[in-house]
Design an enzyme around this catalytic site. Structure first.
Site, PDB file in Angstrom:
ATOM      1  N   TRP A  10       2.317  26.691 -23.735  1.00 26.24           N
ATOM      2  CA  TRP A  10       1.484  25.729 -24.356  1.00 26.24           C
ATOM      3  C   TRP A  10       0.249  26.542 -24.890  1.00 26.24           C
ATOM      4  CZ3 TRP A  10       1.667  21.188 -20.221  1.00 26.24           C
ATOM      5  CH2 TRP A  10       2.996  20.627 -20.386  1.00 26.24           C
ATOM      6  N   GLU A  97      -0.263  37.509 -28.334  1.00 28.84           N
ATOM      7  CA  GLU A  97      -1.787  37.065 -28.230  1.00 28.84           C
ATOM      8  C   GLU A  97      -2.612  37.680 -27.255  1.00 28.84           C
ATOM      9  OE1 GLU A  97      -0.871  32.680 -28.597  1.00 28.84           O
ATOM     10  OE2 GLU A  97       0.253  33.026 -30.416  1.00 28.84           O
ATOM     11  N   GLU A 167       9.507  38.583 -29.665  1.00 30.00           N
ATOM     12  CA  GLU A 167       8.787  37.509 -30.429  1.00 30.00           C
ATOM     13  C   GLU A 167       8.283  38.433 -31.640  1.00 30.00           C
ATOM     14  OE1 GLU A 167       7.559  33.862 -28.227  1.00 30.00           O
ATOM     15  OE2 GLU A 167       5.876  35.362 -28.019  1.00 30.00           O
ATOM     16  N   GLY A 173       4.100  31.109 -34.812  1.00 31.54           N
ATOM     17  CA  GLY A 173       3.129  30.329 -35.348  1.00 31.54           C
ATOM     18  C   GLY A 173       3.064  30.246 -36.883  1.00 31.54           C
ATOM     19  N   GLY A 234       6.382  27.857 -28.672  1.00 35.16           N
ATOM     20  CA  GLY A 234       5.039  27.822 -28.691  1.00 35.16           C
ATOM     21  C   GLY A 234       4.755  26.344 -29.271  1.00 35.16           C
ATOM     22  N   GLY A 235       4.485  26.090 -30.520  1.00 33.14           N
ATOM     23  CA  GLY A 235       3.928  24.757 -30.986  1.00 33.14           C
ATOM     24  C   GLY A 235       4.853  23.797 -30.983  1.00 33.14           C
TER      25      GLY A 235
HETATM   26  P1  PGA Z   1       5.551  29.545 -31.913  1.00 32.50           P
HETATM   27  O1  PGA Z   1       5.093  30.505 -30.823  1.00 32.50           O
HETATM   28  O2  PGA Z   1       6.831  29.003 -31.547  1.00 32.50           O
HETATM   29  O3  PGA Z   1       4.480  28.528 -32.063  1.00 32.50           O
HETATM   30  O4  PGA Z   1       5.817  30.408 -33.131  1.00 32.50           O
HETATM   31  C1  PGA Z   1       6.123  31.282 -30.147  1.00 32.50           C
HETATM   32  C2  PGA Z   1       5.066  32.143 -29.101  1.00 32.50           C
HETATM   33  O5  PGA Z   1       3.844  32.519 -29.218  1.00 32.50           O
HETATM   34  O6  PGA Z   1       5.555  32.095 -27.816  1.00 32.50           O
END
Ligand code: PGA
Length: 251
Positions: A10, A97, A167, A173, A234-235
């Site tokens: 999240w 991130e 990833e 994202g 993520g999103g």
């Molecule tokens: P995303 O993010 O699905 O929004 O691309 C994945 C993540 O950062 O774990």
């Protein structure tokens, strides 16, 4: 057999109230789902609430990061002991991130991984290359480097719970998902490196998830790859109906 894990990251979204509203809708949608393991990674301020609300369900809750020490003068940090004390079961480590915005290094990821293992937390170590590295044909080198450093000093015995999330940074994202072929290739590189470090048996048991613009529309195609053992979302994990569609993808 590796049981797939579908995890929702999240990031910095959802207050405790919003997290509980999500669960009220989401939990009934996946209540009978047993094919995959399900885990949610809320912010620290919502984590305790989510742990309480998912207690006794088929959904686990984890932290998005942690420190490697048990306590100390580290403003803003949360320790593995503290996570374990609130019955947190999983932890994301080295998300790109965190590496980019919080300067998390491979060395720190390694310390965190050892701490997570020591505290019985399920560690999900995130690795992945930038677009620049991929275009320079350095994907394999980056992945091997990240895995080798993360696993430095880690033993096969005790690392049964280890999960890796591949990833690619260019897919996070951005809406552009890596192709099943690209992902399978990366997962094979990762599994080979794990085998070199921890032996073939542990490598065969380690789940490797894919993350980067996973959506209901591409989940089945990705999960059809034998090398892909789950997804880190993520999103698309922020909306209960969308995330439930991902969890319940038709195989
Ligand atoms: P995303 O993010 O699905 O929004 O691309 C994945 C993540 O950062 O774990």
């Amino acid at each position: 057999m590796r049981k797939p894990l579908i995890a929702g990251n999240w990031k910095m979204y959802k207050t405790p109230k919003e997290s509980l509203a999500f669960l009220e809708r989401f939990l009934p949608l996946v209540a009978t789902h047993t094919r995959d393991e399900i885990a949610l990674f809320p912010t620290m301020s919502s984590l305790g609430y989510v742990i309480e609300a998912t207690h006794g369900t088929n959904v686990s809750a984890g932290a998005q990061t942690m420190h490697w020490l048990n306590e100390g003068p580290y403003t803003g940090q949360t320790s593995p002991t503290m996570l374990a004390s609130i019955h947190c079961t999983h932890v994301l480590l080295g998300h790109s991130e965190r590496r980019i915005y919080a300067n998390e290094t491979d060395e720190m990821v390694n310390l965190k991984l050892k701490a997570a293992i020591g505290h019985g937390l399920v560690p999900i170590v995130c690795v992945g290359e930038t677009l620049e590295k991929r275009q320079s044909n350095l994907t394999e080198a980056v992945l091997r480097w990240q895995i080798a450093n993360a696993l430095n000093g880690v033993e096969a015995e005790g690392s049964e719970a280890l999960v890796i999330a591949y990833e690619p940074i260019w897919a996070i994202g951005t809406g552009s998902t890596a192709t099943p072929t690209q992902v399978s290739e990366a997962h094979r590189i990762i599994r080979r490196e794990i085998a070199e470090r921890l032996g073939q048996e542990r490598a065969n048991q380690t789940r490797i998830l894919y993350g980067g613009s996973v959506k209901p529309e591409n989940t089945a195609m990705l999960m059809a790859q034998p090398e892909i053992d789950g997804a880190l979302v993520g999103g698309a994990s922020l909306d209960p109906d969308t995330f439930a569609r991902i969890v319940c993808y038709a195989s």
